[in-house]
Design a protein around this motif. Structure first.
Motif, mmCIF file in Angstrom:
data_model
loop_
_atom_site.group_PDB
_atom_site.id
_atom_site.type_symbol
_atom_site.label_atom_id
_atom_site.label_comp_id
_atom_site.label_asym_id
_atom_site.label_seq_id
_atom_site.Cartn_x
_atom_site.Cartn_y
_atom_site.Cartn_z
ATOM 1 N N GLY A 99 42.789 44.638 52.812
ATOM 2 C CA GLY A 99 43.086 45.608 53.852
ATOM 3 C C GLY A 99 42.566 45.238 55.220
ATOM 4 O O GLY A 99 43.014 44.283 55.846
ATOM 5 N N GLY A 100 41.602 46.020 55.716
ATOM 6 C CA GLY A 100 41.055 45.842 57.055
ATOM 7 C C GLY A 100 40.351 44.511 57.278
ATOM 8 O O GLY A 100 40.052 44.156 58.411
ATOM 9 N N LYS A 101 40.094 43.778 56.240
ATOM 10 C CA LYS A 101 39.489 42.445 56.386
ATOM 11 C C LYS A 101 40.530 41.426 56.853
ATOM 12 O O LYS A 101 40.169 40.319 57.241
ATOM 13 C CB LYS A 101 38.898 41.961 55.055
ATOM 14 C CG LYS A 101 37.815 42.837 54.511
ATOM 15 C CD LYS A 101 36.509 42.547 55.173
ATOM 16 C CE LYS A 101 35.405 43.364 54.535
ATOM 17 N NZ LYS A 101 34.175 43.288 55.247
ATOM 18 N N GLY A 102 41.825 41.791 56.786
ATOM 19 C CA GLY A 102 42.864 40.846 57.193
ATOM 20 C C GLY A 102 42.942 39.661 56.248
ATOM 21 O O GLY A 102 43.145 38.528 56.689
ATOM 22 N N LEU A 103 42.791 39.921 54.956
ATOM 23 C CA LEU A 103 42.720 38.851 53.970
ATOM 24 C C LEU A 103 43.478 39.237 52.707
ATOM 25 O O LEU A 103 43.319 40.358 52.211
ATOM 26 C CB LEU A 103 41.251 38.577 53.624
ATOM 27 C CG LEU A 103 40.943 37.536 52.566
ATOM 28 C CD1 LEU A 103 41.364 36.143 53.040
ATOM 29 C CD2 LEU A 103 39.445 37.560 52.227
ATOM 30 N N ILE A 104 44.309 38.333 52.214
ATOM 31 C CA ILE A 104 44.995 38.493 50.930
ATOM 32 C C ILE A 104 44.721 37.243 50.118
ATOM 33 O O ILE A 104 44.826 36.126 50.630
ATOM 34 C CB ILE A 104 46.521 38.669 51.111
ATOM 35 C CG1 ILE A 104 46.822 39.950 51.884
ATOM 36 C CG2 ILE A 104 47.222 38.681 49.757
ATOM 37 C CD1 ILE A 104 48.286 40.148 52.191
ATOM 38 N N ARG A 105 44.364 37.435 48.852
ATOM 39 C CA ARG A 105 44.113 36.308 47.957
ATOM 40 C C ARG A 105 44.834 36.508 46.636
ATOM 41 O O ARG A 105 44.908 37.629 46.129
ATOM 42 C CB ARG A 105 42.623 36.177 47.641
ATOM 43 C CG ARG A 105 41.771 35.692 48.768
ATOM 44 C CD ARG A 105 40.330 35.574 48.329
ATOM 45 N NE ARG A 105 39.507 35.034 49.406
ATOM 46 C CZ ARG A 105 38.209 35.255 49.526
ATOM 47 N NH1 ARG A 105 37.581 35.998 48.638
ATOM 48 N NH2 ARG A 105 37.536 34.724 50.522
ATOM 49 N N GLU A 106 45.312 35.401 46.079
ATOM 50 C CA GLU A 106 45.735 35.392 44.686
ATOM 51 C C GLU A 106 44.574 34.780 43.916
ATOM 52 O O GLU A 106 44.112 33.682 44.232
ATOM 53 C CB GLU A 106 47.000 34.578 44.472
ATOM 54 C CG GLU A 106 47.435 34.573 43.019
ATOM 55 C CD GLU A 106 48.678 33.759 42.741
ATOM 56 O OE1 GLU A 106 48.966 33.519 41.544
ATOM 57 O OE2 GLU A 106 49.374 33.353 43.701
ATOM 58 N N ILE A 107 44.094 35.511 42.907
ATOM 59 C CA ILE A 107 42.898 35.118 42.183
ATOM 60 C C ILE A 107 43.189 35.097 40.684
ATOM 61 O O ILE A 107 43.873 35.986 40.169
ATOM 62 C CB ILE A 107 41.750 36.115 42.467
ATOM 63 C CG1 ILE A 107 41.478 36.184 43.968
ATOM 64 C CG2 ILE A 107 40.495 35.765 41.700
ATOM 65 C CD1 ILE A 107 40.548 37.281 44.370
ATOM 66 N N THR A 108 42.670 34.115 39.981
ATOM 67 C CA THR A 108 42.789 34.087 38.528
ATOM 68 C C THR A 108 41.815 35.113 37.941
ATOM 69 O O THR A 108 40.851 35.509 38.604
ATOM 70 C CB THR A 108 42.452 32.697 37.947
ATOM 71 O OG1 THR A 108 41.055 32.449 38.152
ATOM 72 C CG2 THR A 108 43.294 31.598 38.582
ATOM 73 N N PRO A 109 42.036 35.537 36.683
ATOM 74 C CA PRO A 109 41.074 36.454 36.054
ATOM 75 C C PRO A 109 39.660 35.873 35.993
ATOM 76 O O PRO A 109 38.689 36.617 35.936
ATOM 77 C CB PRO A 109 41.648 36.664 34.655
ATOM 78 C CG PRO A 109 43.119 36.452 34.832
ATOM 79 C CD PRO A 109 43.230 35.343 35.853
ATOM 80 N N ALA A 110 39.532 34.542 36.035
ATOM 81 C CA ALA A 110 38.217 33.904 36.030
ATOM 82 C C ALA A 110 37.580 33.870 37.420
ATOM 83 O O ALA A 110 36.448 33.429 37.580
ATOM 84 C CB ALA A 110 38.333 32.486 35.497
ATOM 85 N N GLY A 111 38.310 34.323 38.458
ATOM 86 C CA GLY A 111 37.759 34.394 39.801
ATOM 87 C C GLY A 111 38.091 33.226 40.703
ATOM 88 O O GLY A 111 37.615 33.161 41.830
ATOM 89 N N GLU A 112 38.933 32.303 40.244
ATOM 90 C CA GLU A 112 39.318 31.153 41.064
ATOM 91 C C GLU A 112 40.384 31.575 42.071
ATOM 92 O O GLU A 112 41.374 32.208 41.717
ATOM 93 C CB GLU A 112 39.862 30.040 40.172
ATOM 94 C CG GLU A 112 40.344 28.830 40.936
ATOM 95 C CD GLU A 112 41.006 27.797 40.015
ATOM 96 O OE1 GLU A 112 41.824 27.020 40.533
ATOM 97 O OE2 GLU A 112 40.728 27.803 38.814
ATOM 98 N N VAL A 113 40.183 31.231 43.348
ATOM 99 C CA VAL A 113 41.166 31.543 44.384
ATOM 100 C C VAL A 113 42.296 30.521 44.308
ATOM 101 O O VAL A 113 42.075 29.319 44.448
ATOM 102 C CB VAL A 113 40.523 31.523 45.790
ATOM 103 C CG1 VAL A 113 41.573 31.750 46.868
ATOM 104 C CG2 VAL A 113 39.424 32.572 45.882
#
Length: 174
Positions: free
Chosen positions: A138-152
């Motif tokens: 949201g307000g961070k101006g950031l979108i990430r696709e992340i694996t369930p293990a936390g890898e970006v």
């Protein structure tokens, strides 16, 4: 009454509940209504309007990430509860819980926190067909696709002051 009772978010009056999200689940034929200032989510029967359950941060198990000022809570296809939370009112955290309604318990399955600076508003977390999670901070101006293990897997960011209200993966543009 609570610590946000007199929050003057809107100039015309007080915003004591901050109702900030509603999500319909066709599988459950119910709505989830998010009340951010109350750290509470109501599940409401679509047909009758009857509250089915009140999910609060009190349900979160010890040593799990407790949600506060949640945004976009929704049921996943697996029947888990996923949302964006602002656990310390600074850092957005995407969280997924198993819900044990008869015991009023939420057990954390997965969470991811942003380490980026910026405003903490809006946001969402959605499971993709691949099993990965699309997290919009949201307000961070950031979108990430992340694996369930936390890898970006991938990341999209915008300069401070530009942010994303809603994010979805498009199969095709045309």
């Amino acid at each position: 009454r609570h610590d946000q009772w007199h929050a003057a978010f809107y100039g015309q009056g007080f915003d004591w509940t901050h109702a900030n999200g509603i999500h319909y689940s066709s599988e459950r034929d119910s709505y989830l209504l998010s009340l951010g200032h109350l750290d509470t989510i109501y599940e409401i029967d679509r047909t009758t309007g009857t509250p089915l359950q009140r999910i609060s941060t009190d349900w979160v198990q010890r040593n799990n990430t407790a949600f506060t000022f949640q945004h976009d809570p929704h049921w996943t296809d697996d029947g888990t509860l996923m949302m964006m939370s602002y656990t310390d009112n600074v850092s957005p955290v995407a969280i997924e819980y198993t819900v044990v309604a008869e015991q009023q318990r939420l057990v954390e399955l997965w969470s991811d926190a942003s380490d980026e600076d910026g405003p903490t508003m809006l946001g969402q977390a959605r499971r993709l067909t691949s099993g990965n999670i699309l997290v919009n901070y949201g307000g961070k101006g950031l979108i990430r696709e992340i694996t369930p293990a936390g890898e970006v897997v991938s990341e999209l960011s915008s300069p401070l002051g530009a942010w994303f209200g809603n994010a979805r993966i498009a199969d095709a543009l045309f």
